[in-house]
Scaffold this active site. Structure first.
Site, PDB file in Angstrom:
ATOM      1  N   SER A 125      58.731  32.283  50.643  1.00 13.79           N
ATOM      2  CA  SER A 125      57.713  33.323  50.492  1.00 13.79           C
ATOM      3  C   SER A 125      58.145  34.762  50.716  1.00 13.79           C
ATOM      4  CB  SER A 125      56.550  33.035  51.458  1.00 13.79           C
ATOM      5  OG  SER A 125      55.976  31.804  51.171  1.00 13.79           O
ATOM      6  N   CYS A 246      65.558  34.964  40.178  1.00 18.30           N
ATOM      7  CA  CYS A 246      65.900  36.284  39.632  1.00 18.30           C
ATOM      8  C   CYS A 246      67.360  36.279  39.190  1.00 18.30           C
ATOM      9  CB  CYS A 246      65.613  37.396  40.640  1.00 18.30           C
ATOM     10  SG  CYS A 246      66.473  37.225  42.216  1.00 18.30           S
TER      11      CYS A 246
END
Length: 486
Positions: A125, A246
Site C-alpha cells: 500500500s 511501474c
C-alpha cells in the site's frame, strides 16, 4: 540526461511493440513528467476543487482514466506538499499512471450499487496513493485492508490515510506472501501494485536504470509470483484482482500473470482493459493487459492486468489458529449511546452506523465488515479513534474530526471558519485571536474552505489551538491568488 543501461536497451528493444520506436521511447524518458494530482472526493468534489484553485492560477487537463485526476499547470517553484489545501487532504500528489490500477479494479460493471464489494485488499500500500484512491471510490463503505511490509513506510501510509479522511481502513504490516494463508478467500477484490524494478520511473529518477541487470529482474519476478499467488488465494471465487507494476519488461509483467494462469488454469480468467477509457486500446496487449510505454500518454511507464477468479482453489497450508487477546470489545448500549450523543450534541456530527468499540478509555469506530477478521491476523490500526473518556466526559480525537466532520456535519455544528492566513497559523500550532470578543463556546471545529482543520477551544477572545503536536507544521504554503484568470 537520463542514464539508460545498454543491457536494458537491448532487452527492451526486443519487447517494444512494432508500432513504437526506440528513439521515441528514449526521448520520452528524457522529458520531465507532467505534474498531476487527484482530487480527494471524500472531502470535496472535483468541480468545487477546480473552482477553489483556478483563481490561484491553476489550469486543469483531465486524465482520461481517472475522473478526479488532472494534469495541472501552476508556478512550479511552489512546493505543493506544503500547500494548505494539500495538508487539508483536498488533493493527493499522484503520478497519472499510478491512478490506473484502482480505476481498472473499480470498473462500473464490477462495482455497482447493487453489488458493492464489502472487503477489499491493497497488498502493497505505501505511501497510500492507491489506497486513498480506492477509499474514495468505495466512498468510505465496507472494509479496505491496506498492507505494507516496510515498517517505516507503514507510518507514511497511516499519515496519508488520516490526512485524506479514509475512515474504513485497517492497516497491516506483513510480508504480502502470508495473506493467502491467513485470509484465504476473504476478499471481494484485491489490488497488488507489486514491488518491481521501477523501469517506468526513469522520468523522475534519471539514475533508475543506471545499474539495471537481468539477474535483478529475475529475482524480483520470483517475489512477484509469490505475491500474486498469495493475492489470488486471498481472493473470493468470483472476485477481481488487479496486478500492476511501474516497470516495463515482460518477465515482471506478462510473465507473472502467465505464471498464475499456468498454476491455476481455468480458475484464472484474464479480463480485457481495452475499453477502460478512450484511447486505452493504444496500450492494450494481446492478452487484454495495459502495457503503458511512456511515449503513449506522456506519462510514467506502467503495467496493469485484471483477472477474475472463476472458482475456488485449494489452500496451500492448513488454516491458522485464531489469535487470542484481541484488545477491543464492543461498546455497551449505554456507552454507544453516550458517544453518539456527545458527537451529535456537542459537535454536530452524526456517527455512521458502524461498530463502536472500546479499548480501556478509548472509543473507536470500526467497519461492520471487520467482525469477520477478528483473531485471524494482527492489525496495526483499525478504523478511526473517536475519543478518549474521563470522569469529565469525552475528548474528541483529531482523526475523527478530519474523517467525519464533512458530509456528516449538521447545521447546528459548532464550527469557526477561518481565513487562509488564520488557517496557516492554526496548522503551525498557534492560537488564533478573534477579531470580536464574545462568549466562550468551548470545543469548536476549525474549518477553512468548508473542510475541517481540527479542533480548538473557543475562549471568547481567541481560539486555543488543539492540533496534535506531531501534526504541527514548520511551513505552510498559501498559494497566492492571481490578478487575472488564466
Amino acid at each position: 540526461m537520463v542514464q539508460l543501461n545498454q543491457n536494458f536497451i537491448d532487452t527492451i528493444t526486443q519487447e517494444l511493440p512494432a508500432h513504437l520506436s526506440m528513439d521515441e521511447f528514449i526521448a520520452a524518458c528524457d522529458r520531465p513528467l507532467r505534474r498531476s494530482i487527484r482530487v480527494n472526493t471524500l472531502k470535496i468534489s472535483s468541480d468545487d476543487f477546480k473552482t477553489l484553485m483556478q483563481p490561484k492560477g491553476w489550469t486543469f487537463d483531465p486524465i482520461p482514466w481517472c475522473e478526479d485526476g488532472f494534469w495541472i499547470s501552476y508556478d512550479e517553484e511552489e512546493q505543493l506538499g506544503n500547500a494548505l489545501e494539500h495538508i487539508q487532504g483536498l488533493f493527493y500528489i499522484q503520478e497519472a499512471s499510478s491512478m490506473l490500477p484502482p480505476t481498472a479494479l473499480f470498473t462500473p460493471s464490477a462495482f455497482t450499487t447493487s453489488t458493492k464489494w464489502q472487503c477489499v485488499l491493497d497488498l502493497a500500500s505505501a505511501p497510500g496513493s492507491k489506497t486513498t484512491q480506492m477509499a474514495a471510490l468505495m466512498q468510505n463503505q465496507g472494509l479496505l485492508v491496506a498492507n505494507e511490509y516496510s515498517a517505516s513506510r507503514v507510518k507514511v501510509l497511516h499519515a496519508n490515510v488520516l490526512r485524506m479522511g479514509a475512515s474504513h481502513c485497517a492497516l497491516t504490516h506483513f510480508d504480502g506472501r502470508v495473506f493467502g494463508e491467513y485470509l484465504y478467500e476473504s476478499f471481494d477484490a484485491v489490488l497488488i501494485d507489486a514491488p518491481c524494478g521501477g523501469e517506468g520511473t526513469v522520468r523522475k529518477d534519471a539514475d533508475a536504470l543506471k545499474h539495471w541487470s537481468l539477474d535483478d529482474v529475475l529475482a524480483i519476478s520470483e517475489t512477484q509470483k509469490a505475491l500474486i499467488e498469495s493475492a489470488f488465494l486471498a481472493l473470493k471465487p468470483g472476485g477481481s484482482l488487479v496486478y500492476s507494476t511501474c516497470t516495463l519488461n515482460r518477465l515482471e509483467n506478462q510473465g507473472v500473470c502467465e505464471y498464475l494462469k499456468q498454476v491455476y488454469g481455468d480458475a484464472v480468467q484474464f479480463e480485457s482493459l481495452s475499453d477502460l477509457f478512450d484511447g486505452a486500446e493504444r496500450a492494450t496487449t494481446a492478452e487484454g493487459f495495459l502495457h503503458v510505454w511512456p511515449q503513449i500518454y506522456d506519462s510514467e511507464g506502467f503495467f496493469v492486468a485484471k483477472l477474475t477468479k472463476t472458482a475456488s482453489v485449494p489452500r496451500l497450508l492448513p488454516e491458522p489458529k485464531l489469535q487470542k487477546n484481541f484488545p477491543f470489545t464492543p461498546a455497551s448500549a449505554k456507552q454507544a449511546q453516550g458517544i453518539k450523543d456527545y458527537f451529535q450534541q456537542d459537535l454536530g456530527i452524526s456517527l455512521p452506523d458502524e461498530l463502536i468499540m472500546v479499548r480501556d478509555d478509548e472509543f473507536w469506530l470500526f467497519p461492520h465488515e471487520f467482525n469477520a477478521f477478528i483473531g485471524r491476523m494482527r492489525f496495526q490500526r483499525i478504523g478511526i479513534k473517536l475519543a478518549d473518556s474521563s470522569k469529565h466526559g469525552f475528548k474528541v480525537r483529531h482523526e475523527a474530526i478530519i474523517a467525519l466532520a464533512g458530509k456528516q456535519l449538521s447545521p447546528t455544528a459548532k464550527t469557526v471558519d477561518v481565513s487562509d492566513v488564520e488557517a496557516k497559523e492554526y496548522l503551525m500550532g498557534r492560537d488564533i485571536p478573534l477579531a470580536t470578543a464574545g462568549k466562550a463556546q468551548g470545543e469548536v471545529i476549525v474549518c477553512y474552505g468548508g473542510a475541517p482543520l481540527g479542533m480548538a477551544k473557543h475562549l471568547g477572545n481567541k481560539l486555543k489551538n488543539n492540533l496534535p503536536r506531531d501534526l504541527v507544521k514548520d511551513k505552510v504554503l498559501l498559494l497566492p491568488e492571481q490578478t487575472k484568470s488564466l
